[in-house]
Design an enzyme around this catalytic site. Sequence first.
Site, PDB file in Angstrom:
ATOM      1  N   THR A   1      14.378  12.249 -40.060  1.00 35.84           N
ATOM      2  CA  THR A   1      14.268  11.902 -38.644  1.00 35.84           C
ATOM      3  C   THR A   1      14.897  10.557 -38.293  1.00 35.84           C
ATOM      4  O   THR A   1      14.874   9.624 -39.102  1.00 35.84           O
ATOM      5  CB  THR A   1      12.777  11.868 -38.234  1.00 35.84           C
ATOM      6  OG1 THR A   1      12.659  11.204 -36.968  1.00 35.84           O
ATOM      7  CG2 THR A   1      11.916  11.112 -39.234  1.00 35.84           C
TER       8      THR A   1
ATOM      9  N   LYS B   1       8.270   9.652 -43.782  1.00 35.10           N
ATOM     10  CA  LYS B   1       9.523  10.413 -43.758  1.00 35.10           C
ATOM     11  C   LYS B   1      10.623   9.714 -44.590  1.00 35.10           C
ATOM     12  O   LYS B   1      11.497  10.374 -45.140  1.00 35.10           O
ATOM     13  CB  LYS B   1       9.986  10.620 -42.315  1.00 35.10           C
ATOM     14  CG  LYS B   1       9.180  11.683 -41.555  1.00 35.10           C
ATOM     15  CD  LYS B   1       9.613  13.101 -41.944  1.00 35.10           C
ATOM     16  CE  LYS B   1       8.920  14.157 -41.090  1.00 35.10           C
ATOM     17  NZ  LYS B   1       9.404  15.518 -41.337  1.00 35.10           N
TER      18      LYS B   1
ATOM     19  N   TYR C   1       4.267   7.478 -39.629  1.00 35.43           N
ATOM     20  CA  TYR C   1       5.079   8.713 -39.636  1.00 35.43           C
ATOM     21  C   TYR C   1       6.449   8.434 -40.245  1.00 35.43           C
ATOM     22  O   TYR C   1       6.906   9.135 -41.152  1.00 35.43           O
ATOM     23  CB  TYR C   1       5.233   9.241 -38.198  1.00 35.43           C
ATOM     24  CG  TYR C   1       6.281  10.319 -38.053  1.00 35.43           C
ATOM     25  CD1 TYR C   1       6.005  11.637 -38.415  1.00 35.43           C
ATOM     26  CD2 TYR C   1       7.556  10.026 -37.557  1.00 35.43           C
ATOM     27  CE1 TYR C   1       6.982  12.633 -38.294  1.00 35.43           C
ATOM     28  CE2 TYR C   1       8.528  11.011 -37.432  1.00 35.43           C
ATOM     29  CZ  TYR C   1       8.236  12.310 -37.801  1.00 35.43           C
ATOM     30  OH  TYR C   1       9.207  13.287 -37.683  1.00 35.43           O
TER      31      TYR C   1
ATOM     32  N   GLU D   1      13.552   8.495 -36.516  1.00 32.21           N
ATOM     33  CA  GLU D   1      12.482   7.488 -36.526  1.00 32.21           C
ATOM     34  C   GLU D   1      12.600   6.569 -37.745  1.00 32.21           C
ATOM     35  O   GLU D   1      12.090   5.449 -37.738  1.00 32.21           O
ATOM     36  CB  GLU D   1      11.106   8.165 -36.534  1.00 32.21           C
ATOM     37  CG  GLU D   1      10.685   8.722 -35.193  1.00 32.21           C
ATOM     38  CD  GLU D   1      10.424   7.646 -34.138  1.00 32.21           C
ATOM     39  OE1 GLU D   1       9.536   6.826 -34.356  1.00 32.21           O
ATOM     40  OE2 GLU D   1      11.118   7.632 -33.116  1.00 32.21           O
TER      41      GLU D   1
HETATM   42  P1  NAP Z   1       6.120  20.526 -34.506  1.00 31.79           P
HETATM   43  O1  NAP Z   1       6.396  21.377 -33.302  1.00 31.79           O
HETATM   44  O2  NAP Z   1       5.085  19.455 -34.418  1.00 31.79           O
HETATM   45  O3  NAP Z   1       5.725  21.519 -35.699  1.00 31.79           O
HETATM   46  C1  NAP Z   1       5.164  21.040 -36.884  1.00 31.79           C
HETATM   47  C2  NAP Z   1       4.737  22.224 -37.746  1.00 31.79           C
HETATM   48  O4  NAP Z   1       4.180  21.731 -38.971  1.00 31.79           O
HETATM   49  C3  NAP Z   1       3.674  23.130 -37.108  1.00 31.79           C
HETATM   50  O5  NAP Z   1       4.016  24.462 -37.371  1.00 31.79           O
HETATM   51  C4  NAP Z   1       2.414  22.752 -37.869  1.00 31.79           C
HETATM   52  O6  NAP Z   1       1.461  23.788 -37.942  1.00 31.79           O
HETATM   53  C5  NAP Z   1       2.998  22.480 -39.250  1.00 31.79           C
HETATM   54  N1  NAP Z   1       2.106  21.721 -40.124  1.00 31.79           N
HETATM   55  C6  NAP Z   1       1.479  20.543 -39.856  1.00 31.79           C
HETATM   56  N2  NAP Z   1       0.745  20.171 -40.916  1.00 31.79           N
HETATM   57  C7  NAP Z   1       0.882  21.121 -41.865  1.00 31.79           C
HETATM   58  C8  NAP Z   1       0.368  21.312 -43.171  1.00 31.79           C
HETATM   59  N3  NAP Z   1      -0.507  20.457 -43.730  1.00 31.79           N
HETATM   60  N4  NAP Z   1       0.748  22.422 -43.882  1.00 31.79           N
HETATM   61  C9  NAP Z   1       1.587  23.319 -43.328  1.00 31.79           C
HETATM   62  N5  NAP Z   1       2.098  23.208 -42.074  1.00 31.79           N
HETATM   63  C10 NAP Z   1       1.751  22.124 -41.365  1.00 31.79           C
HETATM   64  O7  NAP Z   1       7.456  19.835 -35.032  1.00 31.79           O
HETATM   65  P2  NAP Z   1       8.997  20.136 -34.651  1.00 31.79           P
HETATM   66  O8  NAP Z   1       9.349  19.350 -33.445  1.00 31.79           O
HETATM   67  O9  NAP Z   1       9.240  21.589 -34.713  1.00 31.79           O
HETATM   68  O10 NAP Z   1       9.726  19.402 -35.869  1.00 31.79           O
HETATM   69  C11 NAP Z   1       9.999  20.090 -37.090  1.00 31.79           C
HETATM   70  C12 NAP Z   1      10.190  19.083 -38.193  1.00 31.79           C
HETATM   71  O11 NAP Z   1      11.273  18.209 -37.876  1.00 31.79           O
HETATM   72  C13 NAP Z   1       9.001  18.163 -38.454  1.00 31.79           C
HETATM   73  O12 NAP Z   1       8.987  17.896 -39.840  1.00 31.79           O
HETATM   74  C14 NAP Z   1       9.349  16.887 -37.686  1.00 31.79           C
HETATM   75  O13 NAP Z   1       8.700  15.774 -38.280  1.00 31.79           O
HETATM   76  C15 NAP Z   1      10.836  16.855 -37.865  1.00 31.79           C
HETATM   77  N6  NAP Z   1      11.629  16.217 -36.808  1.00 31.79           N
HETATM   78  C16 NAP Z   1      11.454  16.588 -35.503  1.00 31.79           C
HETATM   79  C17 NAP Z   1      12.266  16.036 -34.529  1.00 31.79           C
HETATM   80  C18 NAP Z   1      12.143  16.437 -33.080  1.00 31.79           C
HETATM   81  O14 NAP Z   1      12.675  15.714 -32.227  1.00 31.79           O
HETATM   82  N7  NAP Z   1      11.528  17.574 -32.780  1.00 31.79           N
HETATM   83  C19 NAP Z   1      13.267  15.115 -34.899  1.00 31.79           C
HETATM   84  C20 NAP Z   1      13.416  14.787 -36.239  1.00 31.79           C
HETATM   85  C21 NAP Z   1      12.606  15.359 -37.198  1.00 31.79           C
HETATM   86  P3  NAP Z   1       0.286  23.999 -36.830  1.00 31.79           P
HETATM   87  O15 NAP Z   1       0.876  24.865 -35.754  1.00 31.79           O
HETATM   88  O16 NAP Z   1      -0.774  24.668 -37.609  1.00 31.79           O
HETATM   89  O17 NAP Z   1      -0.094  22.639 -36.324  1.00 31.79           O
HETATM   90  O1  F7E Z   2       8.011   9.575 -27.583  1.00 32.28           O
HETATM   91  C1  F7E Z   2       7.396   7.036 -25.030  1.00 32.28           C
HETATM   92  C2  F7E Z   2       7.022   6.711 -26.471  1.00 32.28           C
HETATM   93  O2  F7E Z   2       6.358  11.126 -28.608  1.00 32.28           O
HETATM   94  C3  F7E Z   2       9.267   9.185 -27.078  1.00 32.28           C
HETATM   95  C4  F7E Z   2       8.939  13.382 -32.703  1.00 32.28           C
HETATM   96  O3  F7E Z   2       9.454  14.690 -32.617  1.00 32.28           O
HETATM   97  O4  F7E Z   2      11.070  12.427 -32.141  1.00 32.28           O
HETATM   98  C5  F7E Z   2       9.709  12.473 -31.754  1.00 32.28           C
HETATM   99  O5  F7E Z   2       9.134  11.174 -31.807  1.00 32.28           O
HETATM  100  C6  F7E Z   2       9.126   7.867 -26.350  1.00 32.28           C
HETATM  101  C7  F7E Z   2       8.397   6.773 -27.128  1.00 32.28           C
HETATM  102  O6  F7E Z   2       8.802  11.148 -29.341  1.00 32.28           O
HETATM  103  C8  F7E Z   2       4.484   8.524 -23.458  1.00 32.28           C
HETATM  104  O7  F7E Z   2       6.374   5.465 -26.568  1.00 32.28           O
HETATM  105  C9  F7E Z   2       5.876   6.934 -23.023  1.00 32.28           C
HETATM  106  O8  F7E Z   2       9.074   5.558 -26.922  1.00 32.28           O
HETATM  107  O9  F7E Z   2       8.198  12.065 -27.160  1.00 32.28           O
HETATM  108  P1  F7E Z   2       7.765  11.057 -28.137  1.00 32.28           P
HETATM  109  P2  F7E Z   2       9.127  10.161 -30.564  1.00 32.28           P
HETATM  110  O10 F7E Z   2       8.052   9.203 -30.817  1.00 32.28           O
HETATM  111  O11 F7E Z   2      10.491   9.637 -30.330  1.00 32.28           O
HETATM  112  C10 F7E Z   2      11.309  11.925 -33.471  1.00 32.28           C
HETATM  113  C11 F7E Z   2      12.794  11.980 -33.739  1.00 32.28           C
HETATM  114  C12 F7E Z   2      10.481  12.587 -34.493  1.00 32.28           C
HETATM  115  O12 F7E Z   2      10.867  12.694 -35.651  1.00 32.28           O
HETATM  116  C13 F7E Z   2       9.056  12.875 -34.137  1.00 32.28           C
HETATM  117  O13 F7E Z   2       8.501  13.875 -34.997  1.00 32.28           O
HETATM  118  O14 F7E Z   2       8.363   8.081 -25.170  1.00 32.28           O
HETATM  119  N1  F7E Z   2       6.268   7.488 -24.205  1.00 32.28           N
HETATM  120  N2  F7E Z   2       4.794   7.543 -22.550  1.00 32.28           N
HETATM  121  C14 F7E Z   2       5.426   8.480 -24.501  1.00 32.28           C
HETATM  122  N3  F7E Z   2       5.386   9.338 -25.532  1.00 32.28           N
HETATM  123  C15 F7E Z   2       4.401  10.265 -25.552  1.00 32.28           C
HETATM  124  N4  F7E Z   2       4.357  11.158 -26.566  1.00 32.28           N
HETATM  125  N5  F7E Z   2       3.450  10.331 -24.550  1.00 32.28           N
HETATM  126  C16 F7E Z   2       3.439   9.475 -23.476  1.00 32.28           C
HETATM  127  O15 F7E Z   2       2.578   9.544 -22.616  1.00 32.28           O
END
Ligand code: NAP
Ligand code: F7E
Length: 333
Positions: free
Chosen positions: A125, A153, A149, A127
Amino acid sequence: MKKAIITGITGQDGGYLAKLLLSKGYKVYGAQRRNTGKRYWRLDELGILDQIELVDMDLSEPYNIEKVIDEVQPDEFYNLAAQSFVDLSFKQPQITTLVNSLGVLNILEVIKNKHQKVKFYQASTSEMYGKVTETPQKETTRFYPRSPYACAKVYSHYLSINYRESYNLFTCSGILFNHESPMRGEEFVTRKTTKGLVEWLKTGKILELGNLESYRDWGHAEDYVEAMWLMLQQDKPNDYVISTGKTTKIKDFIKKCLDELNVKHEFRGQEVFDENGNYIIKTNPKFFRPTEVDALIGDSNKAFKDLNWKPKHTLETLVKDMIIADLERYKYK
Ligand code: NAP
Ligand code: F7E
């Protein structure tokens, strides 16, 4: 027929990746953990629930990982499971580390010991760049994680590289920048905004958010899962930044959503009002984080060149997709 295991099948990326692999003729095994919540809405909406074989696998339990891999004998293993909510990782650092770090170790140990031919994808990620040391961020940019987090990662990112170098395994990490979609979890700021604004239109309920000053490089999940698949189709394993190369302030994302909904509005600092001076969005300090990631923007030239990957969506089509889906879901007319 190729066989793939996808962990995190109930999450945003799990659904889109499963859909992509099914369209390419794969047999897809969706790994799920025990959970009593509403779990399959994404797979239902994507119309693929009945085409996936669901298998039980919690990443914190090494024995069930070994059993499933032994039984399925997959060609490819996509590890998308994680405690993925940055904010929660400050409150639950141990469970975050258990799943996002040790969970990955558990999988890689099984692959190393018994299934060396399996190609492995790790969901790294942006992050990990945290308090950025270089702009834009590329594969060689130094990491500076800003949350439990991100720390977890970073561990699994380096572990994936280490198992590749130590044991000659085919492991790839996609350093994916934020990607969103109508399937995004409701706690993340983009989906919280699209759902919250639709709810405000329908009921007048004020949306509460935190820091709107940070910048994110937002893409569409549908584009990003294609990059995951492409990484595992290369001759050699490698790590890639996946991003759009454009960055947008949270405030501007909100503005685009309000424009898409034709709502006249005015920002006063971090808060947003309608044309009658009533609140649409209020600040709630509880949504601020102990440390923030202020600005991310990725450089995906390596992926453009090696994978021939290019995103099809823009931020505008992403906003449209998300708003339309929430309007339909919540039946706002
Ligand atoms: P998400 O919607 O939060 O999905 C996370 C999945 O992980 C869910 O299916 C959840 O299951 C499962 N999970 C959580 N804890 C687990 C455990 N102990 N054992 C097995 N499964 C478990 O995440 P996403 O946005 O699809 O992201 C997919 C991956 O990419 C994650 O690893 C995330 O950290 C990474 N990532 C995401 C982004 C982004 O912007 N979306 C960017 C960079 C990296 P439940 O449904 O049971 O909760
Ligand atoms: O926050 C601000 C918050 O939670 C984005 C995950 O998929 O992407 C995601 O992480 C920004 C931050 O995403 C609220 O402070 C303001 O600056 O949507 P977010 P994230 O933290 O960037 C990365 C790439 C991953 O890997 C992660 O798994 O938005 N913000 N107000 C807020 N964020 C949330 N959630 N809620 C608020 O009310």
